[in-house]
Design an enzyme around this catalytic site. Structure first.
Site, PDB file in Angstrom:
ATOM      1  N   HIS A 250      -8.999  18.284 -90.774  1.00 33.47           N
ATOM      2  CA  HIS A 250      -8.298  17.745 -89.608  1.00 33.47           C
ATOM      3  C   HIS A 250      -8.937  18.207 -88.303  1.00 33.47           C
ATOM      4  O   HIS A 250      -8.402  17.979 -87.221  1.00 33.47           O
ATOM      5  CB  HIS A 250      -6.827  18.204 -89.673  1.00 33.47           C
ATOM      6  CG  HIS A 250      -5.905  17.454 -88.764  1.00 33.47           C
ATOM      7  ND1 HIS A 250      -5.177  18.075 -87.767  1.00 33.47           N
ATOM      8  CD2 HIS A 250      -5.587  16.141 -88.690  1.00 33.47           C
ATOM      9  CE1 HIS A 250      -4.451  17.187 -87.131  1.00 33.47           C
ATOM     10  NE2 HIS A 250      -4.674  16.005 -87.663  1.00 33.47           N
ATOM     11  N   LYS A 252     -11.348  18.618 -85.007  1.00 33.35           N
ATOM     12  CA  LYS A 252     -12.031  17.763 -84.037  1.00 33.35           C
ATOM     13  C   LYS A 252     -12.951  18.659 -83.235  1.00 33.35           C
ATOM     14  O   LYS A 252     -12.512  19.356 -82.311  1.00 33.35           O
ATOM     15  CB  LYS A 252     -11.051  17.064 -83.100  1.00 33.35           C
ATOM     16  CG  LYS A 252     -10.124  16.053 -83.776  1.00 33.35           C
ATOM     17  CD  LYS A 252      -8.828  16.666 -84.172  1.00 33.35           C
ATOM     18  CE  LYS A 252      -7.868  15.605 -84.704  1.00 33.35           C
ATOM     19  NZ  LYS A 252      -6.692  16.221 -85.340  1.00 33.35           N
ATOM     20  N   ASP A 257     -26.087  21.111 -78.134  1.00 30.53           N
ATOM     21  CA  ASP A 257     -27.129  22.097 -77.806  1.00 30.53           C
ATOM     22  C   ASP A 257     -26.639  23.537 -77.870  1.00 30.53           C
ATOM     23  O   ASP A 257     -27.284  24.436 -77.301  1.00 30.53           O
ATOM     24  CB  ASP A 257     -27.708  21.820 -76.408  1.00 30.53           C
ATOM     25  CG  ASP A 257     -28.519  20.531 -76.370  1.00 30.53           C
ATOM     26  OD1 ASP A 257     -28.979  20.095 -77.444  1.00 30.53           O
ATOM     27  OD2 ASP A 257     -28.693  19.968 -75.268  1.00 30.53           O
ATOM     28  N   HIS A 425       0.939  13.662 -78.506  1.00 28.25           N
ATOM     29  CA  HIS A 425       0.122  14.127 -79.622  1.00 28.25           C
ATOM     30  C   HIS A 425      -0.498  15.494 -79.330  1.00 28.25           C
ATOM     31  O   HIS A 425      -1.339  15.984 -80.071  1.00 28.25           O
ATOM     32  CB  HIS A 425      -0.979  13.093 -79.909  1.00 28.25           C
ATOM     33  CG  HIS A 425      -1.680  13.280 -81.206  1.00 28.25           C
ATOM     34  ND1 HIS A 425      -2.985  13.736 -81.304  1.00 28.25           N
ATOM     35  CD2 HIS A 425      -1.271  13.061 -82.481  1.00 28.25           C
ATOM     36  CE1 HIS A 425      -3.342  13.786 -82.576  1.00 28.25           C
ATOM     37  NE2 HIS A 425      -2.329  13.389 -83.317  1.00 28.25           N
ATOM     38  N   LYS A 427      -1.119  19.472 -79.036  1.00 23.92           N
ATOM     39  CA  LYS A 427      -0.824  20.642 -79.870  1.00 23.92           C
ATOM     40  C   LYS A 427      -1.063  21.883 -79.015  1.00 23.92           C
ATOM     41  O   LYS A 427      -2.192  22.173 -78.621  1.00 23.92           O
ATOM     42  CB  LYS A 427      -1.732  20.692 -81.103  1.00 23.92           C
ATOM     43  CG  LYS A 427      -1.701  19.407 -81.964  1.00 23.92           C
ATOM     44  CD  LYS A 427      -2.942  18.624 -81.747  1.00 23.92           C
ATOM     45  CE  LYS A 427      -3.199  17.493 -82.714  1.00 23.92           C
ATOM     46  NZ  LYS A 427      -2.163  16.872 -83.409  1.00 23.92           N
ATOM     47  N   ASP A 432       4.253  33.909 -72.706  1.00 24.15           N
ATOM     48  CA  ASP A 432       4.323  34.971 -71.695  1.00 24.15           C
ATOM     49  C   ASP A 432       3.168  34.982 -70.701  1.00 24.15           C
ATOM     50  O   ASP A 432       2.826  36.039 -70.155  1.00 24.15           O
ATOM     51  CB  ASP A 432       4.391  36.344 -72.383  1.00 24.15           C
ATOM     52  CG  ASP A 432       5.646  36.522 -73.209  1.00 24.15           C
ATOM     53  OD1 ASP A 432       6.614  35.771 -72.976  1.00 24.15           O
ATOM     54  OD2 ASP A 432       5.656  37.387 -74.087  1.00 24.15           O
TER      55      ASP A 432
END
Length: 507
Positions: A250, A252, A257, A425, A427, A432
């Site tokens: 999952h 991404k 370079d 979508h 995440k 704190d």
């Protein structure tokens, strides 16, 4: 034919079968009248029973949580055939399976560990030093100092920066995405990769086989013909006969370079720019420059070795980088292999050690029992726990199952918000103004127990404050959920939510 042979044998050898002995006559009668297909059926039933009992013993010896062990035993015993297939696909525990040798792992990680910051620069907040040690010990994620991090909340901005970085590549491009769609954005990215490959740039692409099931093979074949190395992660040939379908990559990740990297929640597809029928696609993605890119690089090269058996190493992939900021980060590549569920452990640690506030954004809220208890404990202890979810989702079953967990959250004092301006979508976990966790993992069973995910734990007050302001801006597009109103949901809807909750580990 067999029956006729037995009758002739009795006539030729009557002394073996005395006429006054009833037992041999009875046995022979059964043998003669017993259909062969019945015998074959009993043999198959016997073999299946032995297999099921063997699997039951395996499940018992794995010493799992009894709440998981008992259902699997019931499924195996009560659902002949179907239960066996379900266990093969969804039930196997891969924690102790090694996907890469220790020697190869050390060779890939050696440049990363050589860049460890000096001790006088390791100013990790005291509260999170145990977390840093745990991630380093169990996740083998060293501290990386001095990266610059840009935040993208709109697909247009992310892909503009992404394509610009790809066009500027001089030595190598490494891409790893769950979804690499054959649409306008996907074809645009593919064309840039082909152009860079023709210019002599090394281009390597990893895509998830299940995430790209609807992508025609010719889409990737065109890249291969241009000299781009392309592999599918955990290719699935017979979905009903393999557990691979349940363990997906999952992540991404993009590395250009060894100096510029991208990570977060956006795949390569038009939806992140065009949005959904009911609104914009609200996501969060990050561009990293500096030492943090080396963490993304090592994660990619490990996965690359797993699928290609090619060990890519060299100084060119870990170039010397200047320091852009005084932040510290750890890049954790979590997955279903290894002894520990390190990503789950890290999230539980962050939640239970928050003192003032804890803000969470996630598209899917299907927490494990440990996460549920940790969130409730934090809220009951006076921590300002805020949970932001999409009001509408791209997966209705997961969305409904998520709602079944909210009553207990609200009763414990967790503040729940539904994002209404489109599909959320993003995440994100903030604690704190000292810690930010960013990456690909959702707040659900699949991300913590089944998927290969990648998250960065950033110890830096200014960065956490930037994300907190972003969270507060998103609150303006949200509807707060009141406990009294939530309890009055129609009974049929609550029943559907509770029923779908049973399948939370599979959603």
């Amino acid at each position: 034919m067999v029956r006729g042979y037995m009758r002739r044998y009795m006539r030729v050898h009557p002394y073996f079968y005395p006429r006054n002995d009833p037992l041999p006559s009875l046995l022979l009668s059964l043998m003669i009248d017993f259909p062969l297909h019945t015998a074959l059926g009993l043999t198959l039933i016997g073999l299946y029973s032995i297999s099921v009992l063997g699997l039951v013993l395996v499940v018992l010896l794995e010493n799992r949580n009894p709440l998981k062990t008992i259902p699997w035993i019931i499924v195996l015993l009560m659902l002949p055939g179907v239960g066996l297939i379900f266990y093969v696909v969804f039930g196997q525990d891969n924690r102790r399976r090694r996907i890469i040798s220790r020697r190869t792992y050390r060779r890939i990680m050696r440049p990363l560990r050589a860049d460890a910051p000096r001790q006088d620069k390791c100013v990790v907040p005291p509260t999170y030093r145990p977390l840093m040690n745990m991630l380093n010990r169990n996740g083998r994620t060293p501290l990386l100092y001095g990266s610059r991090i840009d935040i993208y909340t709109r697909g247009e901005d992310k892909f503009d920066a992404f394509l610009e970085a790809l066009r500027g590549a001089r030595h190598h491009i490494h891409l790893q995405y769950y979804i690499f769609a054959d649409d306008e954005i996907g074809r645009c990215v593919r064309q840039v990769l082909i152009e860079r490959a023709r210019a002599g740039v090394e281009v390597r692409v990893l895509y998830d086989d299940v995430g790209c099931w609807n992508v025609p093979n010719r889409f990737f074949d065109e890249m291969r013909r241009e000299g781009i190395e392309v592999y599918a992660f955990l290719r699935v040939v017979f979905p009903l006969l393999t557990s691979k379908v349940n363990y997906r990559n999952h992540r991404k990740v993009a590395v250009i370079d060894g100096r510029t990297g991208f990570m977060g929640g956006m795949n390569i597809a038009d939806r992140y720019v065009r949005g959904t029928a009911w609104g914009a696609w609200r996501d969060t993605h990050f561009r990293i420059e500096g030492k943090g890119v080396h963490g993304l690089q090592s994660a990619f090269l490990i996965d690359w070795y797993v699928v290609s058996r090619q060990l890519v190493k060299g100084k060119a992939y870990y170039p010397n980088e200047e320091f852009f900021d005084d932040n510290l980060m750890q890049i954790l590549a979590g997955g279903p292999t290894g002894r520990w569920r390190v990503l789950l452990q890290a999230f539980i640690f962050c939640i239970t050690n928050a003192k003032r506030y804890l803000y969470i954004q996630t598209p899917y809220f299907l927490p494990t029992e440990g996460l549920t208890q940790a969130l409730q404990t934090a809220a009951l202890g006076g921590v300002d726990v805020r949970l932001m979810l999409p009001e509408r989702s791209d997966t209705r079953s997961a969305n409904l199952a998520s709602h079944s967990y909210l009553e207990d959250m609200l009763r414990a004092g967790v503040k729940v918000y539904f994002y209404r301006a489109g599909f959320l979508h993003s995440k994100l976990l903030l604690a704190d103004d000292e810690l930010a966790c960013i990456g690909s993992a959702n707040f659900d069973f699949r991300s913590f127990e089944h998927n290969f995910e990648i998250n960065a734990f950033v110890y830096h007050r200014p960065f956490a404050e930037r994300l907190r302001r972003m969270f507060m801006d998103d609150l303006q597009e949200c509807m707060p959920i009141r406990a009294s109103d939530w309890m009055r949901r129609p009974l049929p809807r609550r029943l559907i939510e509770s029923f779908l909750r049973l399948f939370s580990p599979l959603l």
